[in-house]
Design an enzyme around this catalytic site. Structure first.
Site: not given
Length: 405
Positions: A78, A80, A140, A174-175, A197, A379
């Site tokens: 992903h 994003d 990520d 995705e997040e 991922d 994150h």
């Protein structure tokens, strides 16, 4: 462009998704990276690379001669980054880690300490790409994107490496749980797929949380505090009351492995009104349903305390554990474990304490376990990725897609 330069280029794109948005993709800025990936893939020789109206990138690499009848394998990552921390104006740097603490930003006093992050121990003598302590890094999952694109580049440059038909997809959002929305399974055309991922090098994952999102609206009543007795209903205090009823030991900071949790990730309140957002997670479906029922029971109780309609609960399932959908295809897990071992990495099958696009894709009929990227501490500002782990993942992915069934 080598893989690390490619990754550093990708993290320069601001691609944070927005869970409050109702558009697809949730932010137009994700399309800038998506279009750049289309052009890059075409330049590598994946001539059918395209961007669909919903921000998903698809491309295919034809089989080498004699391998056309092999199953079609797909690789997915992903684009994003999570809204939990800023993903704009990222300033990465590479450090050679010799042990101890890592100073990310001396001026701001941001330090990644060995005490708080014991996972640093395994990276002594290796190169880490870190942040400047003001943003997340974006490993990520831009590390996964870079590893997949570099795998395609390697195969194009080494036609002697036999492989079957391959599919590639890069997803937005995705997040925020929307990466599999609008996914075009027919266009992707894979029989099996892997998301790239995950975290620590060597992790293979086919179990993830069952997940739900819960919104709690609180309707208060405001009046001058001097005349508030028996009249005021302070939504700030009622929000605190709700939070106090959640099991204190069942939060992310107190759980691990297969243990589920409740997580309050947003709270805004004044006397007149309040709003809480929670995520609910559990690997076990029965326990997951019980957690949702507990929230409803809590709201019902508080409405008896404060009056009918004071609290409103909005529950929405996000995704489910992929385990039961992948277990009939355990050759995928065996294949991944074997490829790690071939590359000198000791693999570990671990449960995901989160989710991936693969969870929803598996439930829609595309078995899709998850593989590591080499990143850590996602994150937040302490996120990093190990250069040597990324390089090893490139080797693993080449083996994964070039091996016979």
């Amino acid at each position: 462009m080598n893989m690390i330069d490619r990754f550093l280029h990708y993290v320069s794109f601001h691609t944070t998704s927005d869970e409050q948005s109702e558009t697809a993709p949730s932010t137009q800025r994700q399309l800038v990276l998506a279009q750049a990936l289309v052009e890059e893939l075409k330049g590598l020789g994946l001539s059918d690379a395209m961007l669909d109206p919903y921000g998903r990138v698809y491309a295919h690499l034809p089989a080498t001669p004699g391998m056309e009848d092999k199953p079609v394998y797909g690789l997915i990552a992903h684009m994003d980054t999570a809204p939990d921390a800023s993903g704009e104006n990222i300033h990465p740097r590479t450090v050679y880690y010799e042990g101890g603490d890592v100073v990310l930003n001396e001026a701001l006093g941001v330090v990644m300490t060995r005490k708080d992050f014991p996972n640093l121990a395994q990276y002594e003598g290796k190169h880490l790409i870190v942040t400047d302590g003001t943003t997340l890094l974006g490993a990520d999952d831009k590390a996964g994107v870079a590893e997949i694109v570099s795998t395609m580049e390697y195969l194009v440059q080494h036609p002697e490496v036999a492989h079957g038909p391959l599919a590639v997809a890069f997803t937005p959002d995705e997040e925020i749980g929307c990466g599999a929305d609008h996914f075009d399974y027919a266009r992707f055309g894979a029989d099996y797929a892997f998301t790239v991922d995950g975290g620590t090098l060597g992790e293979v994952e086919y179990e993830n949380f069952n997940a739900a999102n819960a919104g709690v609206k609180i309707h208060g009543r405001n009046i001058h505090p001097g005349s508030a007795k028996n009249i005021m209903k302070n939504a700030v205090l009622m929000a605190a009351h709700f939070i106090s009823l959640l099991p204190a030991a069942e939060t992310p900071a107190h759980t691990e492995g297969y243990e589920g949790f409740y997580h309050v990730n947003y709270c805004k309140a004044v006397e007149e009104e309040g709003y809480l957002n929670l995520i609910i997670r559990d690997h076990d479906r029965t326990k997951f349903e019980a957690r949702k029922a507990f929230l409803q029971e809590t709201v019902d109780y508080l409405n008896r305390v404060y009056g009918a309609g004071t609290f409103e609960l909005i529950l929405k399932d996000s995704y489910y554990n992929m385990r039961e959908k992948v277990e009939p295809h355990m050759h995928l897990i065996d294949r991944a474990l074997q490829c790690f071992e071939m590359c000198g990495v000791t693999p570990r099958v671990v449960p995901i304490r989160g989710g991936t696009d693969g969870a929803r894709l598996s439930w829609e009929g595309l078995p899709c376990p998850n593989l590591s990227t080499g990143g850590e501490n996602f994150h937040g500002v302490y996120e990093f990725v190990c250069v040597e782990s990324m390089e090893k993942m490139l080797e693993v992915l080449v083996h994964l897609v070039s091996a016979g069934e």
